[in-house]
Design a protein around this motif. Structure first.
Motif, PDB file in Angstrom:
ATOM      1  N   GLY A  43      -6.391 -10.268  -5.330  1.00 50.47           N
ATOM      2  CA  GLY A  43      -5.070  -9.451  -5.487  1.00 50.47           C
ATOM      3  C   GLY A  43      -5.578  -7.993  -6.181  1.00 50.47           C
ATOM      4  O   GLY A  43      -6.676  -7.933  -6.702  1.00 50.47           O
ATOM      5  N   ASN A  44      -4.483  -7.122  -6.348  1.00 47.78           N
ATOM      6  CA  ASN A  44      -4.807  -5.879  -7.121  1.00 47.78           C
ATOM      7  C   ASN A  44      -3.553  -5.620  -7.786  1.00 47.78           C
ATOM      8  O   ASN A  44      -2.596  -6.399  -7.705  1.00 47.78           O
ATOM      9  CB  ASN A  44      -5.153  -4.911  -5.877  1.00 47.78           C
ATOM     10  CG  ASN A  44      -4.053  -4.633  -4.887  1.00 47.78           C
ATOM     11  OD1 ASN A  44      -2.932  -5.175  -5.029  1.00 47.78           O
ATOM     12  ND2 ASN A  44      -4.460  -4.183  -3.647  1.00 47.78           N
ATOM     13  N   ARG A  45      -3.608  -4.426  -8.451  1.00 45.49           N
ATOM     14  CA  ARG A  45      -2.259  -4.210  -9.352  1.00 45.49           C
ATOM     15  C   ARG A  45      -1.237  -3.599  -8.637  1.00 45.49           C
ATOM     16  O   ARG A  45       0.067  -3.925  -8.802  1.00 45.49           O
ATOM     17  CB  ARG A  45      -2.626  -3.136 -10.525  1.00 45.49           C
ATOM     18  CG  ARG A  45      -1.787  -2.930 -11.409  1.00 45.49           C
ATOM     19  CD  ARG A  45      -2.124  -1.941 -12.524  1.00 45.49           C
ATOM     20  NE  ARG A  45      -0.874  -1.566 -13.324  1.00 45.49           N
ATOM     21  CZ  ARG A  45       0.221  -1.132 -13.197  1.00 45.49           C
ATOM     22  NH1 ARG A  45       0.314  -0.264 -12.134  1.00 45.49           N
ATOM     23  NH2 ARG A  45       0.882  -0.786 -14.177  1.00 45.49           N
ATOM     24  N   GLY A  46      -1.744  -2.903  -7.492  1.00 40.96           N
ATOM     25  CA  GLY A  46      -0.563  -2.198  -6.728  1.00 40.96           C
ATOM     26  C   GLY A  46      -0.049  -0.908  -7.655  1.00 40.96           C
ATOM     27  O   GLY A  46      -0.399  -0.759  -8.697  1.00 40.96           O
ATOM     28  N   CYS A  47       0.850  -0.175  -7.019  1.00 44.54           N
ATOM     29  CA  CYS A  47       1.382   0.919  -7.482  1.00 44.54           C
ATOM     30  C   CYS A  47       2.993   0.737  -8.064  1.00 44.54           C
ATOM     31  O   CYS A  47       3.644   1.190  -7.375  1.00 44.54           O
ATOM     32  CB  CYS A  47       1.229   2.432  -6.862  1.00 44.54           C
ATOM     33  SG  CYS A  47      -0.608   2.787  -6.593  1.00 44.54           S
ATOM     34  N   VAL A  48       3.112  -0.394  -8.664  1.00 43.65           N
ATOM     35  CA  VAL A  48       4.597  -0.798  -9.086  1.00 43.65           C
ATOM     36  C   VAL A  48       5.553   0.207  -9.562  1.00 43.65           C
ATOM     37  O   VAL A  48       6.615   0.253  -9.273  1.00 43.65           O
ATOM     38  CB  VAL A  48       4.637  -2.015  -9.884  1.00 43.65           C
ATOM     39  CG1 VAL A  48       3.896  -3.223  -8.995  1.00 43.65           C
ATOM     40  CG2 VAL A  48       3.811  -1.849 -11.132  1.00 43.65           C
ATOM     41  N   GLU A  49       4.879   1.325 -10.417  1.00 42.66           N
ATOM     42  CA  GLU A  49       5.838   2.325 -10.881  1.00 42.66           C
ATOM     43  C   GLU A  49       6.216   3.034  -9.936  1.00 42.66           C
ATOM     44  O   GLU A  49       7.558   3.502 -10.069  1.00 42.66           O
ATOM     45  CB  GLU A  49       5.216   3.244 -12.127  1.00 42.66           C
ATOM     46  CG  GLU A  49       4.765   2.433 -13.403  1.00 42.66           C
ATOM     47  CD  GLU A  49       3.545   1.729 -13.288  1.00 42.66           C
ATOM     48  OE1 GLU A  49       2.975   1.535 -12.201  1.00 42.66           O
ATOM     49  OE2 GLU A  49       3.339   1.362 -14.198  1.00 42.66           O
ATOM     50  N   THR A  50       5.710   3.477  -8.836  1.00 42.22           N
ATOM     51  CA  THR A  50       6.315   4.382  -7.812  1.00 42.22           C
ATOM     52  C   THR A  50       7.021   3.584  -6.606  1.00 42.22           C
ATOM     53  O   THR A  50       7.152   4.330  -5.661  1.00 42.22           O
ATOM     54  CB  THR A  50       5.073   5.147  -7.649  1.00 42.22           C
ATOM     55  OG1 THR A  50       4.088   4.423  -6.881  1.00 42.22           O
ATOM     56  CG2 THR A  50       4.551   6.130  -8.308  1.00 42.22           C
ATOM     57  N   GLU A  51       6.809   2.507  -6.767  1.00 42.90           N
ATOM     58  CA  GLU A  51       7.433   1.551  -5.438  1.00 42.90           C
ATOM     59  C   GLU A  51       8.971   1.449  -5.632  1.00 42.90           C
ATOM     60  O   GLU A  51       9.320   0.469  -6.271  1.00 42.90           O
ATOM     61  CB  GLU A  51       6.580   0.232  -5.242  1.00 42.90           C
ATOM     62  CG  GLU A  51       5.166   0.517  -4.254  1.00 42.90           C
ATOM     63  CD  GLU A  51       4.551  -0.740  -4.471  1.00 42.90           C
ATOM     64  OE1 GLU A  51       4.924  -1.823  -5.092  1.00 42.90           O
ATOM     65  OE2 GLU A  51       3.383  -0.649  -4.364  1.00 42.90           O
ATOM     66  N   GLN A  52       9.711   2.375  -5.504  1.00 39.11           N
ATOM     67  CA  GLN A  52      11.105   2.536  -5.697  1.00 39.11           C
ATOM     68  C   GLN A  52      12.025   1.440  -5.352  1.00 39.11           C
ATOM     69  O   GLN A  52      12.885   0.961  -5.818  1.00 39.11           O
ATOM     70  CB  GLN A  52      11.596   3.624  -5.364  1.00 39.11           C
ATOM     71  CG  GLN A  52      11.247   5.083  -6.116  1.00 39.11           C
ATOM     72  CD  GLN A  52      11.217   5.001  -7.510  1.00 39.11           C
ATOM     73  OE1 GLN A  52      12.521   4.558  -8.276  1.00 39.11           O
ATOM     74  NE2 GLN A  52      10.047   4.813  -8.463  1.00 39.11           N
TER      75      GLN A  52
END
Ligand SMILES: NC(=O)c1ccc[n+]([C@@H]2O[C@H](COP(=O)([O-])OP(=O)(O)OC[C@H]3O[C@@H](n4cnc5c(N)ncnc54)[C@H](OP(=O)(O)O)[C@@H]3O)[C@@H](O)[C@H]2O)c1
Length: 185
Positions: free
Chosen positions: A164-173
């Motif tokens: 897995g990875n972290r992803g860009c969760v803050e910007t995934e609206q």
């Protein structure tokens, strides 16, 4: 600049010297090692490593039993923190735990001390809401590896598959953004 690849970094650096770049970097997010960090080393750019404890995963305090309940807790959208990926990354966590015991340090400190030893231009910015953890993380700079210990740590980390990875969760609206709006209502 934040979360850019080496081509974008080089393009920007050609326009005006870049002093610091903030990219994700941790024992389980090592893409920047390929070309971003070498470029930064050559051009005297600091790499400010965000999520250096992998959102808490590398502290060993998150297990497959952990539930992220707060509506604004981004960790429930972090792909690396699914139960399957936490279980998959357990061999790597065991390596960190082994070194923590040997060095009389915490796992979070080992994860930070590793990148401090590895590169002279990497500056981790761990996040915590708790004073005792902020102090714990600051004390990572007191953990020192001998060259032999560091080589062993590197080899054992390299031998682990990362899940897995972290992803860009803050910007995934569609995920965090909408839930945050709900929390505000
Ligand atoms: N540029 C970007 O796009 C970007 C994206 C994300 C984050 N960031 C920045 O990067 C910084 C940190 O990133 P992050 O918060 O995502 O990840 P992180 O530092 O890897 O992990 C933070 C999480 O780990 C826990 N934690 C911290 N120290 C711990 C310890 N010693 N033992 C156990 N748990 C510990 C914290 O919980 P507690 O609070 O409960 O201690 C928090 O949930 C922040 O300043 C953030 O603004 C930048």
């Amino acid at each position: 600049m934040s979360q850019v690849d080496v081509d974008t970094l080089a393009a920007a650096h050609a326009v005006t010297p870049v002093a610091a770049l903030q990219n994700i970097y941790s024992m389980v997010e090592r893409d920047s090692e390929k070309s971003v960090i070498p470029f930064c080393l050559t051009h005297n750019i600091a790499l400010v490593a965000f999520s250096p404890i992998a959102s808490g995963l590398l502290s060993g305090k998150i297990t497959t039993q952990t539930e992220f309940e707060a509506v604004d807790d981004v960790r429930k959208f972090v792909p690396q923190l699914t139960k399957e990926n936490i279980a998959g990354n357990q061999p790597l966590l065991d390596v960190v735990s082994d070194f923590a015991q040997r060095k009389h340090a915490t796992m979070a400190q080992i994860s930070l001390a590793w990148m401090l030893k590895k590169y002279p231009n990497v500056v981790p910015i761990p996040g915590s809401k708790r004073l005792e953890r902020i102090l714990e993380n600051l004390a990572a700079s007191d953990v020192e590896f001998s060259d032999a210990e560091f080589e062993e740590l590197q080899k054992r980390l390299d031998a682990c598959t990362v899940y897995g990875n972290r992803g860009c969760v803050e910007t995934e609206q569609t995920s965090f953004g909408n839930n945050w709006k709900k929390a505000q209502q």
